[in-house]
Design a protein around this motif. Structure first.
Motif, PDB file in Angstrom:
ATOM      1  N   GLU A 197     -13.253  10.484   1.455  1.00 24.05           N
ATOM      2  CA  GLU A 197     -12.115   9.901   2.170  1.00 24.05           C
ATOM      3  C   GLU A 197     -11.091  10.979   2.521  1.00 24.05           C
ATOM      4  O   GLU A 197     -10.908  11.927   1.782  1.00 24.05           O
ATOM      5  N   SER A 198     -10.444  10.809   3.647  1.00 24.69           N
ATOM      6  CA  SER A 198      -9.273  11.627   3.972  1.00 24.69           C
ATOM      7  C   SER A 198      -8.107  10.655   4.119  1.00 24.69           C
ATOM      8  O   SER A 198      -8.310   9.441   4.162  1.00 24.69           O
ATOM      9  N   PRO A 199      -6.874  11.156   4.239  1.00 27.26           N
ATOM     10  CA  PRO A 199      -5.750  10.235   4.438  1.00 27.26           C
ATOM     11  C   PRO A 199      -5.905   9.385   5.705  1.00 27.26           C
ATOM     12  O   PRO A 199      -5.273   8.351   5.855  1.00 27.26           O
ATOM     13  N   PHE A 200      -6.808   9.831   6.611  1.00 27.13           N
ATOM     14  CA  PHE A 200      -6.971   9.135   7.898  1.00 27.13           C
ATOM     15  C   PHE A 200      -8.229   8.274   7.956  1.00 27.13           C
ATOM     16  O   PHE A 200      -8.582   7.751   8.990  1.00 27.13           O
ATOM     17  N   GLY A 201      -8.925   8.163   6.827  1.00 28.03           N
ATOM     18  CA  GLY A 201     -10.118   7.326   6.815  1.00 28.03           C
ATOM     19  C   GLY A 201     -11.341   8.085   6.320  1.00 28.03           C
ATOM     20  O   GLY A 201     -11.244   9.225   5.872  1.00 28.03           O
ATOM     21  N   THR A 202     -12.489   7.439   6.418  1.00 27.89           N
ATOM     22  CA  THR A 202     -13.730   8.036   5.932  1.00 27.89           C
ATOM     23  C   THR A 202     -14.095   9.261   6.757  1.00 27.89           C
ATOM     24  O   THR A 202     -14.062   9.221   7.987  1.00 27.89           O
ATOM     25  N   ARG A 203     -14.476  10.332   6.069  1.00 32.15           N
ATOM     26  CA  ARG A 203     -14.856  11.551   6.775  1.00 32.15           C
ATOM     27  C   ARG A 203     -16.277  11.436   7.316  1.00 32.15           C
ATOM     28  O   ARG A 203     -17.030  10.539   6.940  1.00 32.15           O
ATOM     29  N   THR A 204     -16.622  12.326   8.211  1.00 28.07           N
ATOM     30  CA  THR A 204     -17.918  12.260   8.888  1.00 28.07           C
ATOM     31  C   THR A 204     -18.609  13.626   8.873  1.00 28.07           C
ATOM     32  O   THR A 204     -17.978  14.655   8.634  1.00 28.07           O
ATOM     33  N   ALA A 205     -19.902  13.583   9.122  1.00 28.89           N
ATOM     34  CA  ALA A 205     -20.667  14.809   9.356  1.00 28.89           C
ATOM     35  C   ALA A 205     -21.311  14.673  10.725  1.00 28.89           C
ATOM     36  O   ALA A 205     -21.913  13.640  11.035  1.00 28.89           O
ATOM     37  N   VAL A 206     -21.145  15.691  11.554  1.00 26.67           N
ATOM     38  CA  VAL A 206     -21.795  15.695  12.868  1.00 26.67           C
ATOM     39  C   VAL A 206     -23.030  16.587  12.760  1.00 26.67           C
ATOM     40  O   VAL A 206     -22.932  17.756  12.377  1.00 26.67           O
ATOM     41  N   VAL A 207     -24.189  16.017  13.047  1.00 27.78           N
ATOM     42  CA  VAL A 207     -25.452  16.736  12.894  1.00 27.78           C
ATOM     43  C   VAL A 207     -26.083  16.987  14.263  1.00 27.78           C
ATOM     44  O   VAL A 207     -26.267  16.052  15.047  1.00 27.78           O
ATOM     45  N   CYS A 208     -26.394  18.247  14.538  1.00 23.77           N
ATOM     46  CA  CYS A 208     -27.104  18.607  15.777  1.00 23.77           C
ATOM     47  C   CYS A 208     -28.441  19.227  15.411  1.00 23.77           C
ATOM     48  O   CYS A 208     -28.495  20.144  14.582  1.00 23.77           O
ATOM     49  N   LEU A 209     -29.489  18.758  16.026  1.00 23.58           N
ATOM     50  CA  LEU A 209     -30.818  19.334  15.830  1.00 23.58           C
ATOM     51  C   LEU A 209     -30.971  20.549  16.736  1.00 23.58           C
ATOM     52  O   LEU A 209     -30.548  20.512  17.892  1.00 23.58           O
ATOM     53  N   LYS A 210     -31.547  21.619  16.225  1.00 24.94           N
ATOM     54  CA  LYS A 210     -31.839  22.793  17.067  1.00 24.94           C
ATOM     55  C   LYS A 210     -33.208  22.563  17.701  1.00 24.94           C
ATOM     56  O   LYS A 210     -34.233  22.577  17.029  1.00 24.94           O
ATOM     57  N   ALA A 211     -33.198  22.322  18.997  1.00 21.46           N
ATOM     58  CA  ALA A 211     -34.435  21.933  19.682  1.00 21.46           C
ATOM     59  C   ALA A 211     -35.179  23.145  20.242  1.00 21.46           C
ATOM     60  O   ALA A 211     -36.402  23.260  20.113  1.00 21.46           O
ATOM     61  N   THR A 212     -34.434  24.052  20.881  1.00 18.50           N
ATOM     62  CA  THR A 212     -35.057  25.219  21.525  1.00 18.50           C
ATOM     63  C   THR A 212     -34.219  26.465  21.221  1.00 18.50           C
ATOM     64  O   THR A 212     -33.051  26.355  20.859  1.00 18.50           O
ATOM     65  N   PRO A 213     -34.787  27.667  21.381  1.00 16.88           N
ATOM     66  CA  PRO A 213     -34.016  28.881  21.098  1.00 16.88           C
ATOM     67  C   PRO A 213     -32.732  28.962  21.931  1.00 16.88           C
ATOM     68  O   PRO A 213     -32.680  28.474  23.062  1.00 16.88           O
ATOM     69  N   THR A 214     -31.713  29.563  21.358  1.00 18.05           N
ATOM     70  CA  THR A 214     -30.439  29.766  22.055  1.00 18.05           C
ATOM     71  C   THR A 214     -30.607  30.865  23.100  1.00 18.05           C
ATOM     72  O   THR A 214     -31.174  31.912  22.789  1.00 18.05           O
ATOM     73  N   PRO A 215     -30.137  30.661  24.332  1.00 23.67           N
ATOM     74  CA  PRO A 215     -30.221  31.716  25.353  1.00 23.67           C
ATOM     75  C   PRO A 215     -29.568  33.020  24.862  1.00 23.67           C
ATOM     76  O   PRO A 215     -28.577  32.991  24.132  1.00 23.67           O
ATOM     77  N   GLU A 216     -30.156  34.138  25.283  1.00 21.64           N
ATOM     78  CA  GLU A 216     -29.739  35.460  24.788  1.00 21.64           C
ATOM     79  C   GLU A 216     -28.260  35.768  24.954  1.00 21.64           C
ATOM     80  O   GLU A 216     -27.679  36.504  24.170  1.00 21.64           O
ATOM     81  N   LYS A 217     -27.639  35.220  26.003  1.00 21.13           N
ATOM     82  CA  LYS A 217     -26.234  35.588  26.261  1.00 21.13           C
ATOM     83  C   LYS A 217     -25.253  34.991  25.260  1.00 21.13           C
ATOM     84  O   LYS A 217     -24.083  35.361  25.227  1.00 21.13           O
ATOM     85  N   TYR A 218     -25.727  34.075  24.386  1.00 17.34           N
ATOM     86  CA  TYR A 218     -24.855  33.450  23.387  1.00 17.34           C
ATOM     87  C   TYR A 218     -25.219  33.900  21.987  1.00 17.34           C
ATOM     88  O   TYR A 218     -26.389  34.137  21.710  1.00 17.34           O
ATOM     89  N   PRO A 219     -24.234  34.023  21.079  1.00 20.61           N
ATOM     90  CA  PRO A 219     -22.809  33.763  21.295  1.00 20.61           C
ATOM     91  C   PRO A 219     -22.153  34.903  22.075  1.00 20.61           C
ATOM     92  O   PRO A 219     -22.609  36.045  22.020  1.00 20.61           O
ATOM     93  N   ARG A 220     -21.078  34.566  22.777  1.00 21.06           N
ATOM     94  CA  ARG A 220     -20.325  35.587  23.512  1.00 21.06           C
ATOM     95  C   ARG A 220     -19.460  36.381  22.538  1.00 21.06           C
ATOM     96  O   ARG A 220     -19.405  36.085  21.348  1.00 21.06           O
ATOM     97  N   ARG A 221     -18.766  37.382  23.066  1.00 20.09           N
ATOM     98  CA  ARG A 221     -17.984  38.286  22.194  1.00 20.09           C
ATOM     99  C   ARG A 221     -16.910  37.507  21.432  1.00 20.09           C
ATOM    100  O   ARG A 221     -16.509  36.414  21.833  1.00 20.09           O
ATOM    101  N   PRO A 222     -16.417  38.073  20.308  1.00 27.46           N
ATOM    102  CA  PRO A 222     -15.388  37.397  19.509  1.00 27.46           C
ATOM    103  C   PRO A 222     -14.209  36.937  20.342  1.00 27.46           C
ATOM    104  O   PRO A 222     -13.708  37.687  21.200  1.00 27.46           O
ATOM    105  N   GLY A 223     -13.817  35.699  20.132  1.00 23.93           N
ATOM    106  CA  GLY A 223     -12.678  35.149  20.872  1.00 23.93           C
ATOM    107  C   GLY A 223     -13.079  34.388  22.121  1.00 23.93           C
ATOM    108  O   GLY A 223     -12.321  33.571  22.645  1.00 23.93           O
ATOM    109  N   ALA A 224     -14.308  34.622  22.605  1.00 24.78           N
ATOM    110  CA  ALA A 224     -14.737  33.967  23.850  1.00 24.78           C
ATOM    111  C   ALA A 224     -15.200  32.512  23.662  1.00 24.78           C
ATOM    112  O   ALA A 224     -14.941  31.686  24.516  1.00 24.78           O
ATOM    113  N   PRO A 225     -15.895  32.172  22.558  1.00 26.15           N
ATOM    114  CA  PRO A 225     -16.354  30.776  22.417  1.00 26.15           C
ATOM    115  C   PRO A 225     -15.201  29.783  22.489  1.00 26.15           C
ATOM    116  O   PRO A 225     -14.112  30.090  22.003  1.00 26.15           O
TER     117      PRO A 225
END
Length: 225
Positions: A197-225
């Motif tokens: 619980e948080s003061p604002f209600g039940t907390r959550t987890a957001v789950v993303c499945l990694k389906a395919t390889p990340t394109p080479e250009k990512y991640p971008r340089r620090p500060g860019a994302p």
């Protein structure tokens, strides 16, 4: 959630909290300074992510490789390391002082399965030793979903998952990140209520499945994302 720990693990969590409270007097690692509140908020919050990860990662041997992005005070990474001794945990943190604390805490609770890496996630995500080598990337209180996707998904191997600890009702934030998640090789962002619980209600987890390889250009340089 504390039931997820056996007595010896509870002892280690207690030793970790001792260390955190001492260091917190020197530098701001957490705004929570009360031991009971720390158990309720930080420890419970970290443990509540374990069932979510185990539901989505069914490795037969259970030996997951997990990276904690922007680990800060070691939450949830150090708690994972205590609760799941067969997991291999890497804590990535860019601030030297926080890394000093993490190394001290790992030493204090004798965690052989946890390592600390001082680096920006944007840089390590391009490093062949780290890129797409983890089953799980986890982040807690680091950034909004669009940014997190670029920081976390490059670390995850295809078939693995990214888990972001969020507050109540993150639907809008998740919706605005859908394009970024897909671009980075992720898919199907599920929002799961967790036992915290948080003061604002039940907390959550957001789950993303990694389906395919990340394109080479990512991640971008620090500060860019």
């Amino acid at each position: 959630c504390e039931n997820a720990l056996d007595p010896s693990q509870s002892k280690l969590v207690s030793a970790y909290i001792d260390k955190l409270l001492v260091w917190n007097q020197r530098m701001n690692l957490t705004s929570v300074t009360d031991r009971k509140e720390m158990m309720e908020r930080h420890i419970r919050d970290s443990l509540s992510l374990l069932p979510v990860i185990e539901k989505h990662c069914s490795l037969s041997d259970g030996n997951l490789k997990v990276v904690d992005i922007g680990s800060g005070a070691g939450l949830p990474g150090i708690i994972f390391g205590i609760a799941r001794p067969n997991w291999k945990i890497t804590l990535i943190e860019s601030i030297q002082k926080k890394c000093d604390f993490l190394e001290d805490a790992v030493l204090a609770v004798s965690l052989q399965n946890v390592s600390v890496v001082r680096a920006r996630a944007e840089e390590k995500g391009r490093d062949a030793e780290f890129r797409e080598t983890f089953d799980v990337a986890v982040a807690r209180a680091v950034a909004e979903m669009r940014v997190l996707a670029e920081l976390c998904l490059p670390f995850v191997a295809a078939g693995g998952i990214m888990v972001a600890a969020k507050g109540a009702n993150p639907e809008e934030e998740v919706k605005s990140a859908e394009e970024a998640i897909t671009l980075l090789g992720g898919s199907c962002a599920n929002i799961i209520e967790v036992d915290s619980e948080s003061p604002f209600g039940t907390r959550t987890a957001v789950v993303c499945l990694k389906a395919t390889p990340t394109p080479e250009k990512y991640p971008r340089r620090p500060g860019a994302p």
